[in-house]
Design a protein around this motif. Structure first.
Motif, short mmCIF file in Angstrom:
data_model
loop_
_atom_site.label_atom_id
_atom_site.label_comp_id
_atom_site.label_asym_id
_atom_site.label_seq_id
_atom_site.Cartn_x
_atom_site.Cartn_y
_atom_site.Cartn_z
N ARG A 1 6.67 -5.51 -13.63
CA ARG A 1 6.03 -3.99 -12.18
C ARG A 1 5.07 -4.07 -12.25
O ARG A 1 4.41 -4.94 -11.55
CB ARG A 1 5.83 -3.04 -14.21
CG ARG A 1 4.75 -3.53 -13.99
CD ARG A 1 4.43 -2.53 -15.18
NE ARG A 1 2.14 -2.51 -15.71
CZ ARG A 1 1.89 -2.06 -15.45
NH1 ARG A 1 1.83 -1.31 -14.26
NH2 ARG A 1 0.24 -2.25 -16.75
N ASP A 2 5.32 -3.05 -11.13
CA ASP A 2 3.93 -2.41 -10.33
C ASP A 2 2.58 -2.51 -11.05
O ASP A 2 2.65 -1.83 -11.27
CB ASP A 2 3.92 -2.05 -9.22
CG ASP A 2 5.65 -1.75 -8.04
OD1 ASP A 2 6.35 -3.41 -8.38
OD2 ASP A 2 6.09 -1.71 -7.67
N ILE B 1 -9.40 -1.04 0.54
CA ILE B 1 -8.08 -0.73 0.82
C ILE B 1 -7.89 0.05 2.21
O ILE B 1 -6.68 -0.58 2.80
CB ILE B 1 -7.50 0.53 -0.06
CG1 ILE B 1 -7.89 0.20 -1.46
CG2 ILE B 1 -6.35 1.43 0.24
CD1 ILE B 1 -7.83 1.02 -2.60
N ASN B 2 -8.77 1.24 2.80
CA ASN B 2 -8.59 0.84 4.29
C ASN B 2 -8.22 0.21 5.18
O ASN B 2 -7.37 0.00 6.59
CB ASN B 2 -9.22 1.90 4.63
CG ASN B 2 -9.14 3.75 3.97
OD1 ASN B 2 -7.87 3.80 3.65
ND2 ASN B 2 -9.88 4.12 3.88
N LYS B 3 -9.50 -1.04 5.42
CA LYS B 3 -9.64 -2.21 5.95
C LYS B 3 -8.37 -2.79 5.56
O LYS B 3 -7.67 -3.47 7.06
CB LYS B 3 -10.71 -3.19 5.39
CG LYS B 3 -11.22 -4.16 6.51
CD LYS B 3 -12.28 -4.37 5.64
CE LYS B 3 -13.83 -5.11 6.67
NZ LYS B 3 -14.51 -5.69 6.85
N LEU B 4 -8.01 -3.14 4.74
CA LEU B 4 -6.39 -3.93 4.76
C LEU B 4 -5.67 -3.32 5.15
O LEU B 4 -4.57 -3.93 5.16
CB LEU B 4 -6.70 -4.27 3.36
CG LEU B 4 -7.45 -6.09 2.36
CD1 LEU B 4 -7.28 -5.95 1.39
CD2 LEU B 4 -7.41 -6.95 2.66
N PHE C 1 1.11 -1.03 0.26
CA PHE C 1 -0.26 0.09 -0.04
C PHE C 1 0.98 1.19 -0.26
O PHE C 1 1.85 1.39 1.06
CB PHE C 1 -0.93 0.00 1.51
CG PHE C 1 -1.98 -1.26 0.85
CD1 PHE C 1 -3.16 -1.36 0.84
CD2 PHE C 1 -1.24 -2.12 1.95
CE1 PHE C 1 -3.97 -2.34 0.60
CE2 PHE C 1 -1.74 -3.44 2.00
CZ PHE C 1 -3.49 -3.14 1.20
N SER C 2 0.60 2.37 -0.94
CA SER C 2 1.25 3.38 -0.42
C SER C 2 -0.06 4.70 -1.46
O SER C 2 -0.52 4.13 -2.48
CB SER C 2 2.94 3.63 -1.70
OG SER C 2 2.11 3.74 -3.54
N ASN C 3 0.29 5.85 -0.85
CA ASN C 3 -0.60 6.86 -0.82
C ASN C 3 -2.16 6.70 -1.39
O ASN C 3 -2.75 6.74 -1.96
CB ASN C 3 0.03 7.23 -2.50
CG ASN C 3 0.96 8.37 -2.06
OD1 ASN C 3 1.86 8.22 -1.33
ND2 ASN C 3 1.97 7.92 -3.26
N GLY C 4 -3.05 5.37 -0.43
CA GLY C 4 -4.36 5.15 -0.62
C GLY C 4 -4.25 4.76 -1.59
O GLY C 4 -5.90 4.16 -1.64
N GLN C 5 -3.39 3.39 -1.85
CA GLN C 5 -3.77 3.01 -3.31
C GLN C 5 -2.74 1.35 -2.52
O GLN C 5 -1.88 1.81 -1.78
CB GLN C 5 -2.68 3.62 -4.68
CG GLN C 5 -4.12 4.59 -5.23
CD GLN C 5 -4.85 4.63 -5.42
OE1 GLN C 5 -5.73 3.59 -6.20
NE2 GLN C 5 -6.16 5.69 -5.38
N ALA C 6 -3.93 0.26 -3.08
CA ALA C 6 -3.26 -1.16 -2.89
C ALA C 6 -2.06 -1.80 -4.50
O ALA C 6 -3.10 -0.90 -5.73
CB ALA C 6 -4.14 -1.60 -3.15
N TYR C 7 -1.30 -2.02 -4.58
CA TYR C 7 -0.69 -2.07 -5.80
C TYR C 7 -0.17 -3.94 -5.43
O TYR C 7 0.20 -4.10 -4.31
CB TYR C 7 0.73 -1.75 -5.77
CG TYR C 7 0.57 0.47 -6.23
CD1 TYR C 7 0.13 0.19 -7.59
CD2 TYR C 7 0.42 0.75 -5.58
CE1 TYR C 7 0.04 1.60 -7.79
CE2 TYR C 7 0.29 1.92 -5.38
CZ TYR C 7 0.47 2.41 -6.89
OH TYR C 7 -0.27 3.53 -6.95
N ILE C 8 0.00 -4.69 -6.78
CA ILE C 8 0.34 -5.94 -6.11
C ILE C 8 2.55 -6.09 -6.82
O ILE C 8 1.73 -5.56 -7.41
CB ILE C 8 -0.97 -6.66 -7.48
CG1 ILE C 8 0.03 -8.62 -6.66
CG2 ILE C 8 -0.29 -6.53 -8.71
CD1 ILE C 8 -0.91 -9.56 -7.48
N LYS C 9 2.64 -6.48 -6.73
CA LYS C 9 4.41 -6.26 -6.38
C LYS C 9 4.71 -8.04 -6.68
O LYS C 9 4.14 -9.01 -6.32
CB LYS C 9 5.13 -5.65 -5.52
CG LYS C 9 4.49 -4.56 -5.16
CD LYS C 9 5.57 -3.69 -3.83
CE LYS C 9 5.08 -2.26 -4.32
NZ LYS C 9 6.21 -1.23 -4.58
N GLY C 10 5.58 -8.27 -7.56
CA GLY C 10 6.48 -9.93 -7.72
C GLY C 10 5.62 -10.37 -8.90
O GLY C 10 5.53 -11.33 -8.72
#
Length: 151
Positions: free
Chosen positions: A78-79, A89-92, A51-60
């Protein structure tokens, strides 16, 4: 769930983690990534959600380049942004920060022509937990084998 086509599954996640709440998320894809996903050229083995800047990203998450693409093919690892509701997003994010959980992708599938990913809130298993779940799985396999032989 008639219209879902399973593309890839993260079996390592079931072995390494105890899975709790599951969420369905969309993926923000670029270029030929969807074509590679439809061909099953995706791997979730070492991927995770950050999580960064209120967003969720999948890495790897590895999506192989589309073999019929051109020089504008995508970057393989890429992410990628996950498309979730703000409250999800907030809950996770709170669960990963406060309770020590992690968010792992479980499977990726095509639903009505769109790529969706199933993510789960997870907690790492200890070695004895892994052994115990393996024993249970073996016992279930033996029971099924015995029932099959009786009929």
């Amino acid at each position: 769930m008639k219209n879902q086509i399973n593309v890839a599954e993260n079996r390592k996640a079931r072995h390494e983690y105890e899975l709790f709440d599951r969420y369905e998320a969309g993926l923000e894809l670029k270029g030929t990534e969807i074509k590679s996903i439809r061909r099953g050229k995706v791997q979730l083995k070492d991927s995770f959600v950050s999580f960064s800047n209120g967003q969720a990203y999948i890495k790897g998450m590895h999506i192989s380049p589309y073999e019929f693409g051109n020089r504008f093919n995508h970057d393989e690892v890429r992410d990628r942004k996950l498309l979730l509701h703000k409250n999800e997003i907030n809950k996770l994010y709170q669960a990963t920060r406060i309770k020590g959980y992690t968010v792992v992708p479980v499977r990726i599938y095509i639903n009505h022509g769109l790529a969706k990913i199933e993510i789960a809130l997870a907690k790492g298993k200890n070695l004895h937990d892994k052994r115990e779940s393996q024993k249970e799985k073996d016992a279930q396999r033996e029971i099924q084998k015995a029932l099959k032989n009786n009929y």
